[in-house]
Structure formats: structure tokens, C-alpha cells
Design a protein around this motif. Sequence first.
Motif, short mmCIF file in Angstrom:
data_model
loop_
_atom_site.label_atom_id
_atom_site.label_comp_id
_atom_site.label_asym_id
_atom_site.label_seq_id
_atom_site.Cartn_x
_atom_site.Cartn_y
_atom_site.Cartn_z
N ILE A 239 0.85 -1.19 0.00
CA ILE A 239 0.00 0.00 0.00
C ILE A 239 0.89 1.24 0.00
O ILE A 239 1.79 1.36 0.82
N THR A 240 0.59 2.11 -0.96
CA THR A 240 1.30 3.38 -1.07
C THR A 240 0.28 4.50 -0.83
O THR A 240 -0.74 4.56 -1.53
N GLU A 241 0.56 5.36 0.12
CA GLU A 241 -0.33 6.46 0.42
C GLU A 241 -0.04 7.63 -0.53
O GLU A 241 1.10 8.02 -0.69
N TYR A 242 -1.11 8.15 -1.14
CA TYR A 242 -0.99 9.33 -1.98
C TYR A 242 -1.20 10.59 -1.16
O TYR A 242 -0.50 11.57 -1.30
N ASP A 243 -2.25 10.57 -0.35
CA ASP A 243 -2.59 11.69 0.52
C ASP A 243 -3.50 11.16 1.61
O ASP A 243 -3.59 9.94 1.80
#
Length: 131
Positions: free
Chosen positions: A20-24
Motif C-alpha cells: 500500500i502506497t499512500e498518496y494523501d
Amino acid sequence: MTFTVKSPILGFEHIKTAEITEYDEFFVKLSTKDDEASFTMINPYALIKNYGFDIPDYYQELMDINDNSELRVYNIIVVALPLEKSTVNFIAPIVCNMSNMTLSQVVLDSNAYPQYGPAQMMEIFLDNKEV
């Protein structure tokens, strides 16, 4: 953040590991480590202030969820343009146990949660966060 998938994502049962990569504060990307699949997900509380559900015992045991577990919840969206036309799957949230880096797609009982659906348009919730 890399997670072990404990209960399959519907239609992607072969996925065992995901990142999981957080964008905002609203959007994240779930990328599988088993193939090239990826999903855009949203923090449901950005759309529904009182979004909530009980995690069934099966998932709690599977993910070793306890009172001290740090949980995050996301919902898969199908992105459309304009963004308000995107649809959100509120009936099958992705629950992440940050304490042991496991995740599952928790399929909720639609009879118990009639207010949630598998493809609800975002624009319905943008002006009414009290839903």
C-alpha cells in the motif's frame, strides 16, 4: 508498506502479498506483489463520517485482531472522470491490521448493512458527509 493477504480480494484470489502506497489523506494505491494488478482505494471516512461495521469473528481470528491492533480501512474505487462519477465499494472494505501487516477484504452482510453497496457513486457523498 507490505502486507500479507489473509483473506482474498474478490476476483483476485491468487494474491498473497500486497503493498500500500499512500498518496494523501484520502487515496492510497494497493499493488499486488504476485502480478501487475493494482487498485485505487479511498479512506471511507472522507466520504461517510460515520462509516462503520463490525468485523466478523472469522476475520478477527484470521488477522489476529485484538483490542490493541491498529486498524486502517479502505474501500476500492473504480476511478472515472470527473472524479465525482467514480464508484466506491462500501460493502467489501479492505481492512489492514497495521500491528502485524495483514489485510483482508471483509465482505459485509448486505442485510445487516443495507446502506452500503458495491458500486456507490462518490458524488452522492461529497455534499453529505453525515450519511
